[in-house]
Design a protein around this motif. Structure first.
Motif, short mmCIF file in Angstrom:
data_model
loop_
_atom_site.label_atom_id
_atom_site.label_comp_id
_atom_site.label_asym_id
_atom_site.label_seq_id
_atom_site.Cartn_x
_atom_site.Cartn_y
_atom_site.Cartn_z
N ASN A 68 64.49 -49.96 57.27
CA ASN A 68 64.27 -49.79 55.83
C ASN A 68 63.52 -48.49 55.52
O ASN A 68 63.82 -47.80 54.55
CB ASN A 68 63.49 -51.01 55.30
N ARG A 69 62.58 -48.15 56.39
CA ARG A 69 61.83 -46.92 56.14
C ARG A 69 62.73 -45.70 56.31
O ARG A 69 62.63 -44.73 55.57
CB ARG A 69 60.60 -46.86 57.07
N ILE A 70 63.63 -45.77 57.30
CA ILE A 70 64.56 -44.66 57.49
C ILE A 70 65.53 -44.60 56.31
O ILE A 70 65.83 -43.53 55.78
CB ILE A 70 65.31 -44.79 58.83
N ARG A 71 66.02 -45.77 55.89
CA ARG A 71 66.96 -45.80 54.75
C ARG A 71 66.34 -45.12 53.53
O ARG A 71 66.96 -44.35 52.85
CB ARG A 71 67.33 -47.25 54.43
N GLN A 72 65.07 -45.38 53.31
CA GLN A 72 64.42 -44.81 52.13
C GLN A 72 63.73 -43.47 52.43
O GLN A 72 63.16 -42.85 51.54
CB GLN A 72 63.37 -45.78 51.60
N MET A 73 63.72 -43.10 53.71
CA MET A 73 63.03 -41.88 54.16
C MET A 73 61.58 -41.83 53.68
O MET A 73 61.08 -40.80 53.23
CB MET A 73 63.79 -40.62 53.69
N LYS A 74 60.92 -42.98 53.81
CA LYS A 74 59.51 -43.06 53.40
C LYS A 74 58.74 -43.86 54.43
O LYS A 74 59.20 -44.92 54.87
CB LYS A 74 59.39 -43.79 52.07
N PRO A 75 57.54 -43.41 54.80
CA PRO A 75 56.76 -44.19 55.77
C PRO A 75 56.36 -45.55 55.18
O PRO A 75 56.21 -46.53 55.90
CB PRO A 75 55.53 -43.33 56.04
N LEU A 76 56.22 -45.57 53.86
CA LEU A 76 55.75 -46.78 53.20
C LEU A 76 56.52 -46.93 51.89
O LEU A 76 56.12 -46.40 50.86
CB LEU A 76 54.24 -46.59 52.92
#
Ligand code: IPM
Ligand code: MG
Length: 402
Positions: free
Chosen positions: A92-100
């Motif tokens: 999910n973090r990769i999908r959104q490209m966000k650590p959080l």
């Protein structure tokens, strides 16, 4: 050899200028820090629990069961809620490209404290996008400046507690280094006076509160002169306010060696150190205690706390099909620290005793990380039955005499 143009330096200098500005502003903010939150004033304590990646959901599940047992009265009376937060996974973090991801952060903000399973942190060149560690993102977002990591080996007289600075050092700009040219890489290390002072003060205050006699300050100030030098200088200043507590300074290389010197290592009690040294040394200390799978960790700031295992998500255990044999003791010990932090001292003490019995003394469900040992869920059952045993105190006490 690469010839660099003025333009190369201009880009680097502009980058550096921005970083300097941000760090000076951050240091000013630390100076104006808020009061510590008093958890006893809350009508209801909401404990968020996050599974994470790899072995995370396995050990988090067991820890949740144990915590529900430890807090059963308070949960029944509505004083405590344990709330599961899903979605903090590497996919999910990769999908959104966000650590959080935002929606997870929003859920975390609704909790007062967080118990968190390990989350995968991709490294440069791993093939995964290079997103920042979720841990570091949470630590930064909530300014969780103190990483507190106890290590205890009663049979050897070892009772250490490490206060690792958690928001500065090599980490604060960890994702903001620079390839100046294709051949020259630069990262940065930052220590601020207020940042060093607050962690060192917390370590000394802990020593005072728990009747410990000595604080050890670990740096490499002979080589890393400015940042580690400032950390050490700040320690000298803070120590003046604690005349009854001795302190000594060690360089991290020889300190690391002394941790395996059986004659010397008992002398250490409270240890305070900058971020990266703390990261490395606490893994070493945990290994001496029985493996990183046995050590818990508290990330504390003035208004929030995150409690976790000190280790990572152990993807190897999953790919080798050994996930169910992962050791949940690390996260359970983090739960002890959580209970203590929010002032539930009786529950914290009891859970600590149950974990000592199950993890150190009795070991009737010994975890080995492999199929010759107990599963995480067998260990969970064992802790729950030990915790609900009315003779818990007496049982624990009997081990203290031996
Ligand atoms: C730890 C971990 C983290 C750290 C990683 C996952 C970023 O090793 O909590 O010690 O280096 O702080
Ligand atoms: Mg680590």
């Amino acid at each position: 050899m690469t010839m660099s143009s003025d333009r190369t330096y201009d880009v680097a200098l502009e980058h550096f200028r921005k970083l300097l500005q941000e760090q000076v502003e951050r240091s000013d903010r630390i100076g104006k820090q808020a009061e510590w939150l008093d958890y006893s004033k809350l009508d209801k304590l909401v404990i968020g629990i996050i599974g994470g990646d790899g072995i995370g959901p396995i050990i988090a599940k067991e820890t949740k069961r144990v915590l529900e047992q430890a807090l059963s009265d308070r949960i029944r009376s509505g004083k405590v809620e344990i709330r599961e937060i899903t979605g903090l996974t590497i996919e999910n973090r990769i999908r959104q490209m966000k650590p959080l991801p935002d929606e997870i952060l929003a859920e975390i903000r609704k909790c007062n404290v967080l118990l968190k399973g390990p989350t995968t942190t991709p490294e440069e060149g791993s093939g995964m996008p290079n997103i920042e560690s979720a841990n570091i993102a949470i630590r930064k977002t909530f300014d969780l400046f103190a990483n507190v990591r106890p290590v205890k080996i009663p049979s050897q007289g070892i009772d250490w507690i490490f206060f690792r600075e958690n928001t500065e050092g090599e980490y604060v700009l960890g994702g903001k280094g620079l390839m100046v040219t294709p051949d020259v890489a630069i990262d940065f290390k930052v220590i601020t006076r207020p940042g060093a002072e607050r962690i060192i003060r917390l370590a000394f205050e802990h020593a005072r509160k728990t009747g410990r006699k000595k604080v050890t300050v670990v740096t490499k100030a002979n080589v890393i002169k400015k940042t580690d030098g400032l950390f050490l200088e700040t320690a000298k200043d803070v120590a003046k306010d604690f005349p009854e507590i001795k302190w000594d300074g060690w360089y991290v290389d020889v300190f690391t060696a002394k941790l395996i010197d059986e004659k010397r290592r008992r002398e250490f009690e409270v240890v305070v150190l900058p971020n990266l040294y703390g990261d490395i040394v606490t893994d070493e200390a945990a290994e001496l205690q029985g493996g990183v799978g046995t050590a818990g960790s508290a990330n504390i700031g003035t208004s929030f706390g995150m409690f976790e295992a000190i280790h990572g998500s152990a993807p190897r255990m999953i790919t080798e099909g050994r996930g169910q044999f992962a050791d949940p003791l690390s996260l359970m010990r983090a739960a002890v620290m959580l209970l203590e932090h929010v002032g539930m001292l009786d529950e914290s003490r009891k859970l600590a005793m149950a974990l000592d019995i199950c993890g150190i003394y009795d070991q009737k469900a010994k975890i080995t990380g492999r199929s010759d040992g107990a599963t995480a869920s067998q260990f969970g059952d064992y802790v729950i039955s030990t915790l609900s045993d009315p003779r818990l105190d007496a049982k624990w006490g009997s081990y203290q005499k031996n």
